[in-house]
Design an enzyme around this catalytic site. Structure first.
Site, PDB file in Angstrom:
ATOM      1  N   CYS A 106      38.292  -5.793 -29.570  1.00  0.00           N
ATOM      2  CA  CYS A 106      38.181  -6.796 -30.634  1.00  0.00           C
ATOM      3  C   CYS A 106      39.608  -7.257 -30.966  1.00  0.00           C
ATOM      4  CB  CYS A 106      37.506  -6.201 -31.876  1.00  0.00           C
ATOM      5  SG  CYS A 106      35.810  -5.682 -31.546  1.00  0.00           S
ATOM      6  N   GLU A 153      41.954  10.022 -34.906  1.00  0.00           N
ATOM      7  CA  GLU A 153      42.244  10.139 -36.323  1.00  0.00           C
ATOM      8  C   GLU A 153      40.948  10.198 -37.127  1.00  0.00           C
ATOM      9  OE1 GLU A 153      46.705   8.386 -36.544  1.00  0.00           O
ATOM     10  OE2 GLU A 153      45.136   6.891 -36.703  1.00  0.00           O
ATOM     11  N   CYS A 198      39.142   2.681 -27.727  1.00  0.00           N
ATOM     12  CA  CYS A 198      37.913   1.892 -27.780  1.00  0.00           C
ATOM     13  C   CYS A 198      37.920   0.925 -26.605  1.00  0.00           C
ATOM     14  CB  CYS A 198      37.840   1.110 -29.092  1.00  0.00           C
ATOM     15  SG  CYS A 198      36.253   0.274 -29.310  1.00  0.00           S
ATOM     16  N   LEU A 244      30.241  -7.755 -38.548  1.00  0.00           N
ATOM     17  CA  LEU A 244      29.801  -9.121 -38.244  1.00  0.00           C
ATOM     18  C   LEU A 244      30.990 -10.077 -38.088  1.00  0.00           C
ATOM     19  CD1 LEU A 244      27.250 -10.857 -37.857  1.00  0.00           C
ATOM     20  CD2 LEU A 244      27.271 -11.292 -40.309  1.00  0.00           C
ATOM     21  N   CYS A 262      41.752  -5.679 -34.070  1.00  0.00           N
ATOM     22  CA  CYS A 262      41.689  -4.240 -34.343  1.00  0.00           C
ATOM     23  C   CYS A 262      42.742  -3.506 -33.524  1.00  0.00           C
ATOM     24  CB  CYS A 262      40.295  -3.716 -34.001  1.00  0.00           C
ATOM     25  SG  CYS A 262      40.123  -1.942 -34.267  1.00  0.00           S
ATOM     26  N   CYS A 284      35.665   9.412 -42.733  1.00  0.00           N
ATOM     27  CA  CYS A 284      35.550   8.406 -41.674  1.00  0.00           C
ATOM     28  C   CYS A 284      35.842   9.095 -40.336  1.00  0.00           C
ATOM     29  CB  CYS A 284      36.562   7.297 -41.987  1.00  0.00           C
ATOM     30  SG  CYS A 284      36.545   5.971 -40.795  1.00  0.00           S
ATOM     31  N   CYS A 328      41.205   0.476 -42.426  1.00  0.00           N
ATOM     32  CA  CYS A 328      40.303  -0.013 -41.369  1.00  0.00           C
ATOM     33  C   CYS A 328      41.092  -0.661 -40.246  1.00  0.00           C
ATOM     34  CB  CYS A 328      39.371  -1.080 -41.913  1.00  0.00           C
ATOM     35  SG  CYS A 328      38.240  -0.518 -43.136  1.00  0.00           S
TER      36      CYS A 328
HETATM   37  N1  SAH Z   1      33.305   0.018 -33.376  1.00  0.00           N
HETATM   38  C1  SAH Z   1      32.636   0.190 -34.639  1.00  0.00           C
HETATM   39  C2  SAH Z   1      33.251   1.264 -35.476  1.00  0.00           C
HETATM   40  C3  SAH Z   1      34.653   0.966 -35.986  1.00  0.00           C
HETATM   41  S1  SAH Z   1      34.496   0.637 -37.666  1.00  0.00           S
HETATM   42  C4  SAH Z   1      32.553  -1.148 -35.356  1.00  0.00           C
HETATM   43  O1  SAH Z   1      33.136  -2.109 -34.862  1.00  0.00           O
HETATM   44  O2  SAH Z   1      31.864  -1.254 -36.356  1.00  0.00           O
HETATM   45  C5  SAH Z   1      35.970  -0.038 -38.120  1.00  0.00           C
HETATM   46  C6  SAH Z   1      35.758  -1.219 -39.075  1.00  0.00           C
HETATM   47  O3  SAH Z   1      37.048  -1.763 -39.396  1.00  0.00           O
HETATM   48  C7  SAH Z   1      35.008  -2.325 -38.394  1.00  0.00           C
HETATM   49  O4  SAH Z   1      34.210  -3.030 -39.290  1.00  0.00           O
HETATM   50  C8  SAH Z   1      36.130  -3.182 -37.894  1.00  0.00           C
HETATM   51  O5  SAH Z   1      35.693  -4.453 -37.600  1.00  0.00           O
HETATM   52  C9  SAH Z   1      37.102  -3.129 -39.054  1.00  0.00           C
HETATM   53  N2  SAH Z   1      38.462  -3.468 -38.664  1.00  0.00           N
HETATM   54  C10 SAH Z   1      39.014  -3.349 -37.447  1.00  0.00           C
HETATM   55  N3  SAH Z   1      40.294  -3.784 -37.447  1.00  0.00           N
HETATM   56  C11 SAH Z   1      40.559  -4.179 -38.707  1.00  0.00           C
HETATM   57  C12 SAH Z   1      41.727  -4.690 -39.350  1.00  0.00           C
HETATM   58  N4  SAH Z   1      42.855  -4.858 -38.689  1.00  0.00           N
HETATM   59  N5  SAH Z   1      41.634  -4.961 -40.673  1.00  0.00           N
HETATM   60  C13 SAH Z   1      40.493  -4.747 -41.350  1.00  0.00           C
HETATM   61  N6  SAH Z   1      39.370  -4.258 -40.803  1.00  0.00           N
HETATM   62  C14 SAH Z   1      39.399  -3.979 -39.487  1.00  0.00           C
END
Ligand code: SAH
Length: 396
Positions: A147, A123, A143, A251, A150, A136, A370
């Site tokens: 995490c 996407e 992935c 972070l 996510c 984006c 996100c």
């Molecule tokens: N792998 C990279 C790129 C993905 S960016 C990274 O981790 O930075 C996607 C962003 O959305 C990241 O900051 C991630 O932590 C955040 N994110 C992931 N799941 C989320 C959720 N359920 N709600 C809000 N932010 C989320």
């Protein structure tokens, strides 16, 4: 022959019958394994042309056709000469991914499902704001990082995208939006914040970002192309030494035990090492700041004490903080922090002398926010199956 082309040939089992010959005849064993010119940035294209006995400046002509004039038909590239066009068609192609579906949110956000050969899809999201338009972009199908908050992670992992599949997302979005390079720039910023961990696919991500940056490509300034990482420390150093782009780091916690629960990669690269890599990233040629992303999760990382610890930590790096309200998805155990909690957290950070913005959630009605991007992942890790099973067992 250039090592680059040798690598490409090996990857695609190309057989150049006469790659460096004098009469420039080149043949290929398999028409479907032609070099995709979208996989090469300027340096790659120059090496490619040299390796087939052509002048390196041909690279500039190709780049202008593809990225300035959106022309992907080699036969229409009239300044290449008929013989060269024919030779090129026999060994190379310009193969874009395909838009499978487009969804528009009531807030103007657009999400595309973009498909690749072999059935996988990712996407790509466009987020318009009054003074800017952010695209984006995804770097992997699924992935591998897992995490816990996510939903992309819960899909499992299929494969890395190629450079052409990454820059192809930008090309398709630019076309769909009517983006004009020297006119109406509908896209003003690109963030590698879609599906995947870009630093785990750095070999494809760097040339793709070089095409985003280059004047012969899309021509975005360094501060307008951002790579976001979950904290792959060696990758941050490699990035610093490869290309000038902005860095964002996910972070999500100021202390190791909480961060490890949210981002398991933290076990391998704990916060102290990560912060050192960030300091080193901004220290010399990249005289900017790092953006830290912090997803606000109720009762997990949103305590005022976390905010105070964050102030101490972030004072050691020139930085900005983006607070992201947690976006829920089916099966998650987490909830978003309350509005009061987020405001209180933000105030502690600002009183500490740092910049903290709360990111507005966009495209919620089309699951484009996100951490909500899922695509179509032919999961090779079996993680998605395991998670579905766990969900079935825990839901009454
Ligand atoms: N792998 C990279 C790129 C993905 S960016 C990274 O981790 O930075 C996607 C962003 O959305 C990241 O900051 C991630 O932590 C955040 N994110 C992931 N799941 C989320 C959720 N359920 N709600 C809000 N932010 C989320």
């Amino acid at each position: 022959m250039a090592p680059m082309l040798r690598k490409l040939q090996k990857q695609r089992s190309l057989t150049f019958l006469a790659a460096n010959n004098t009469n420039n005849k080149v043949a290929v064993s398999d028409a479907t394994s032609r070099v995709n010119l979208l996989d090469l940035d300027e340096a790659g294209l120059r090496a490619f042309f040299e390796s087939i006995g052509e002048k390196p400046f041909r690279a500039q002509q190709i780049l202008k056709w593809v990225y300035h004039h959106a022309q992907t038909d080699i036969q229409a590239m009239t300044d290449l000469g008929i013989a060269l066009r024919q030779k090129l068609e026999s060994i190379a192609e310009i193969r874009l991914p395909e838009i499978i579906q487009e969804q528009r949110s009531t807030d103007g956000t657009i999400k595309w499902l973009i498909g690749f050969r072999g059935g996988n899809a990712v996407e790509t999201v466009y987020i318009p704001e009054p003074k800017r338009g952010t695209l984006c972009v995804s770097s992997q199908v699924g992935c591998a990082l897992n995490c816990s908050f996510c939903s992309t992670g819960a899909q499992g992992f299929a494969r890395n995208l190629t450079c052409g599949e990454i820059i192809g997302q930008v090309w398709l979005a630019a076309q769909a939006l009517g983006h004009e390079r020297n006119g109406e720039r509908r896209i003003t910023n690109i963030v590698m914040m879609g599906m995947g961990e870009p630093l785990l696919n750095i070999d494809a991500v760097v040339p793709a970002m070089s095409l985003m940056r280059s004047d012969l490509g899309f021509g975005f300034a360094a501060k307008r192309v951002t790579l976001s990482t979950a904290g792959l420390v060696p990758g941050i150093y490699r990035l610093r030494d490869s290309i000038d782009v902005a860095l964002a780091v996910s972070l999500h916690a100021p202390v190791d035990d909480v961060r490890t629960e949210l981002v398991p990669l933290n076990r391998k690269y704990p916060i102290a090492e990560l912060m050192q890599a960030c300091r080193d990233y901004v220290s010399e040629k990249h005289k900017r700041s790092v953006t830290f992303e912090y997803t606000m999760i109720d009762g997990v990382n949103d305590h005022p004490e976390h905010a105070r610890k964050l102030v101490k930590l972030l004072r050691t790096v020139p930085s900005k903080l983006n607070l992201i309200p947690f976006n829920p998805f089916p099966g998650t155990k987490y909830r978003c922090s309350s509005q009061e909690r987020i405001t209180q957290f933000q105030q502690i950070i600002m009183k500490g002398g740092l910049i903290a913005m709360v990111r507005k959630t966009r495209g919620e009605d089309i699951d484009a926010a996100c951490g909500q991007l899922v695509g179509k992942v032919q999961d090779r890790t079996k993680r998605s199956e395991r998670i579905k099973l766990q969900m079935a067992e825990t839901t009454p």
